[in-house]
Enzyme design. Structure first.
Site, PDB file in Angstrom:
ATOM      1  N   TYR A   1       1.116  -0.599  -0.338  1.00 55.45           N
ATOM      2  CA  TYR A   1      -0.199  -0.181   0.186  1.00 55.45           C
ATOM      3  C   TYR A   1       1.009   1.323  -0.119  1.00 55.45           C
ATOM      4  O   TYR A   1       0.317   2.138  -0.332  1.00 55.45           O
ATOM      5  CB  TYR A   1      -1.074   0.140   1.301  1.00 55.45           C
ATOM      6  CG  TYR A   1      -1.783  -0.968   1.180  1.00 55.45           C
ATOM      7  CD1 TYR A   1      -2.311  -2.193   0.036  1.00 55.45           C
ATOM      8  CD2 TYR A   1      -2.645  -0.962   2.541  1.00 55.45           C
ATOM      9  CE1 TYR A   1      -3.443  -3.124  -0.370  1.00 55.45           C
ATOM     10  CE2 TYR A   1      -3.714  -2.428   2.240  1.00 55.45           C
ATOM     11  CZ  TYR A   1      -3.833  -3.221   0.627  1.00 55.45           C
ATOM     12  OH  TYR A   1      -4.846  -3.960   1.609  1.00 55.45           O
TER      13      TYR A   1
ATOM     14  N   LYS B   1       3.528 -15.978   2.538  1.00 50.84           N
ATOM     15  CA  LYS B   1       3.436 -16.211   1.132  1.00 50.84           C
ATOM     16  C   LYS B   1       4.598 -16.629   0.639  1.00 50.84           C
ATOM     17  O   LYS B   1       5.419 -16.532  -0.231  1.00 50.84           O
ATOM     18  CB  LYS B   1       2.759 -15.372  -0.109  1.00 50.84           C
ATOM     19  CG  LYS B   1       2.702 -15.711  -1.257  1.00 50.84           C
ATOM     20  CD  LYS B   1       1.370 -17.086  -0.953  1.00 50.84           C
ATOM     21  CE  LYS B   1       1.101 -17.729  -2.319  1.00 50.84           C
ATOM     22  NZ  LYS B   1       0.103 -19.127  -2.415  1.00 50.84           N
TER      23      LYS B   1
ATOM     24  N   ASP C   1      -2.526 -18.041   1.946  1.00 47.65           N
ATOM     25  CA  ASP C   1      -3.856 -18.800   1.475  1.00 47.65           C
ATOM     26  C   ASP C   1      -4.498 -20.067   2.256  1.00 47.65           C
ATOM     27  O   ASP C   1      -5.204 -20.639   2.598  1.00 47.65           O
ATOM     28  CB  ASP C   1      -3.918 -19.510  -0.484  1.00 47.65           C
ATOM     29  CG  ASP C   1      -2.434 -20.335  -0.365  1.00 47.65           C
ATOM     30  OD1 ASP C   1      -2.014 -19.533   0.866  1.00 47.65           O
ATOM     31  OD2 ASP C   1      -2.234 -21.038  -0.813  1.00 47.65           O
TER      32      ASP C   1
ATOM     33  N   ASP D   1      -5.217  -6.849   6.026  1.00 43.67           N
ATOM     34  CA  ASP D   1      -6.335  -5.951   5.366  1.00 43.67           C
ATOM     35  C   ASP D   1      -7.707  -7.080   4.809  1.00 43.67           C
ATOM     36  O   ASP D   1      -8.449  -7.057   5.395  1.00 43.67           O
ATOM     37  CB  ASP D   1      -5.908  -5.062   4.257  1.00 43.67           C
ATOM     38  CG  ASP D   1      -7.483  -4.330   3.688  1.00 43.67           C
ATOM     39  OD1 ASP D   1      -7.966  -3.965   4.572  1.00 43.67           O
ATOM     40  OD2 ASP D   1      -7.580  -3.753   2.319  1.00 43.67           O
TER      41      ASP D   1
ATOM     42  N   ASP E   1     -10.714  -8.931   7.363  1.00 44.20           N
ATOM     43  CA  ASP E   1     -12.389  -8.640   7.371  1.00 44.20           C
ATOM     44  C   ASP E   1     -13.043 -10.157   7.135  1.00 44.20           C
ATOM     45  O   ASP E   1     -14.434 -10.652   7.808  1.00 44.20           O
ATOM     46  CB  ASP E   1     -12.414  -8.057   5.601  1.00 44.20           C
ATOM     47  CG  ASP E   1     -12.911  -6.313   5.897  1.00 44.20           C
ATOM     48  OD1 ASP E   1     -12.437  -6.259   6.906  1.00 44.20           O
ATOM     49  OD2 ASP E   1     -13.346  -5.955   5.301  1.00 44.20           O
TER      50      ASP E   1
END
Ligand code: NAD
Length: 361
Positions: free
Chosen positions: A141, A191, A223, A247, A251
């Protein structure tokens, strides 16, 4: 203990839920003999109306001065078509940057009274108690180069994921510190089978773990973590990850608890000389224009954020536990707002705040 708290109610239901959170803070302070000096400031749409910008210089000064900051929510529909740099939400980025809060903590826990509100089966959710720690000021970001070059079919978009050792070290170290006060288990998510930033992330996590031999560290690929969060969420205690993974997965974690109105968050920065952390506390939800001004909003996410503030910024664990137990008692009593689908007439925002105070005693 005496401490100063800056309250930034913001817009919409932010004002209503922050009001109840402050009511609970004052109540806890009276009960446990602390003194909270509370100042109010402007952030978001209200700040644009009053001063012309979403994060006024006065608010910047106040949040740097305060021992901790509590936010409601920002955002007003009238600004929806404004350019991003002028919108109320830009105030959030401004305050996070100013305070240097580099770790976002989202506690996710199940409440017996809300098991049926979760999209997962009761036996999977019952007993869930984890904190998702998201790195907040680095990664893709913020990385450069970024942007869109070229035109039409020849155009190309670029973002850059980059992390330094120091950025990973401080957020993983904070996770180990948190784990020490809990079930002593850190899951580091990456990852590393594909990304170099993740290989570095894993290397740093392993190094930091050497300073915390009493805490168990395990690694999960992002994942697999997405899958494990719904297959077996009870396995997690502290789960730490870089900005974008956090992020997305925070959620996913958020829906485990039932309603968005329930969820607190804490954004934490440097450790202060007194041993406590710089902290910005806010519910996860937004300003909910659809129910704003109607005394219908669920204030429990904001009230839970006060509990997080008491624990992380002031080290007041007993007081934090008193707030969390009171929230649970109110849920069990069924005196809850409409989003939690009570059997009888829904309680108002104010009634829930008052009920939490009463349950604290
Ligand atoms: P939202 O979280 O405000 O609302 C989503 C839905 O959840 C709405 O139906 C709302 O009524 C409900 N809801 C949210 N909080 C609730 C609560 N405490 N009690 C009961 N119901 C609740 O998200 P949105 O509608 O996408 O965004 C509205 C505005 O808030 C936008 O301007 C957005 O940019 C802003 N926003 C701000 C923050 C923040 O301040 N941290 C976060 C998210 C969105």
């Amino acid at each position: 203990m005496e401490f100063s708290v800056l309250s930034l109610p913001g817009d919409g239901i932010g004002v209503e839920v922050a009001g109840e959170a402050i009511r609970v803070l004052n109540h806890v302070c009276r009960k446990f003999n602390h003194k909270a000096n509370i100042t109010e400031g402007l952030l978001g749409g209200i700040a644009i109306h009053t001063t012309g910008g979403p994060f006024p210089a006065e608010t910047e000064r106040l949040c740097l001065e305060a021992d901790a900051t509590l936010m409601g929510a920002v955002g007003l529909p009238e600004f929806d078509n404004w350019p991003p740099e002028k919108r109320p939400e830009r105030g959030l980025l401004g305050i996070r940057k100013t305070m240097g809060v580099y770790a976002n903590l989202r506690p996710v826990r199940s409440y017996p009274a809300l098991l049926d509100s979760s999209p997962l089966k009761n036996h999977l959710v019952d007993g869930v108690d984890m904190i998702i720690v998201r790195e907040l000021t680095g990664g893709i970001y913020y990385g450069t180069p970024r942007g869109i070059t070229g035109e039409g079919a020849a155009s190309r978009g670029t973002n850059t994921m980059t992390y330094s050792w120091a950025e990973i070290d401080r957020v993983t170290r904070m996770s180990f510190e948190l784990a020490r006060n809990r079930r002593r288990k850190v899951t580091s998510v990456d990852k590393s089978n594909v990304l170099e930033t993740s290989q570095l992330w894993r290397r740093v996590a392993v190094e930091v773990a050497k300073d915390y031999p009493d805490v168990e560290l395990n690694h999960l690929l992002v994942d697999n973590c997405a899958m494990q969060l719904v297959l077996n969420p009870k396995q997690f205690d502290i789960v730490v990850m870089e900005n974008m993974f956090g992020d997305i997965l925070s959620d996913e974690g958020a829906v485990l608890a039932g309603s968005i109105g329930m969820l607190p968050s804490a954004s934490i920065g440097a450790r202060k000389p007194n041993g406590f952390w710089v902290g910005l506390y806010e519910p996860v939800h937004g300003s909910a224009p659809d129910i704003a001004g109607q005394n219908k909003a669920n204030p429990l996410g904001a009230i839970g954020s006060v509990a997080a503030m008491l624990e992380y910024s002031f080290g007041l664990k007993e007081e934090a536990a008193a707030v969390n137990s009171a929230v649970e008692a109110v849920l069990n009593s069924g005196q809850v707002t409409a989003d939690l689908r009570p059997k009888g007439t829904p309680a108002t925002t104010t009634q829930v705040g008052e009920a939490v105070c009463e349950a604290i005693g």
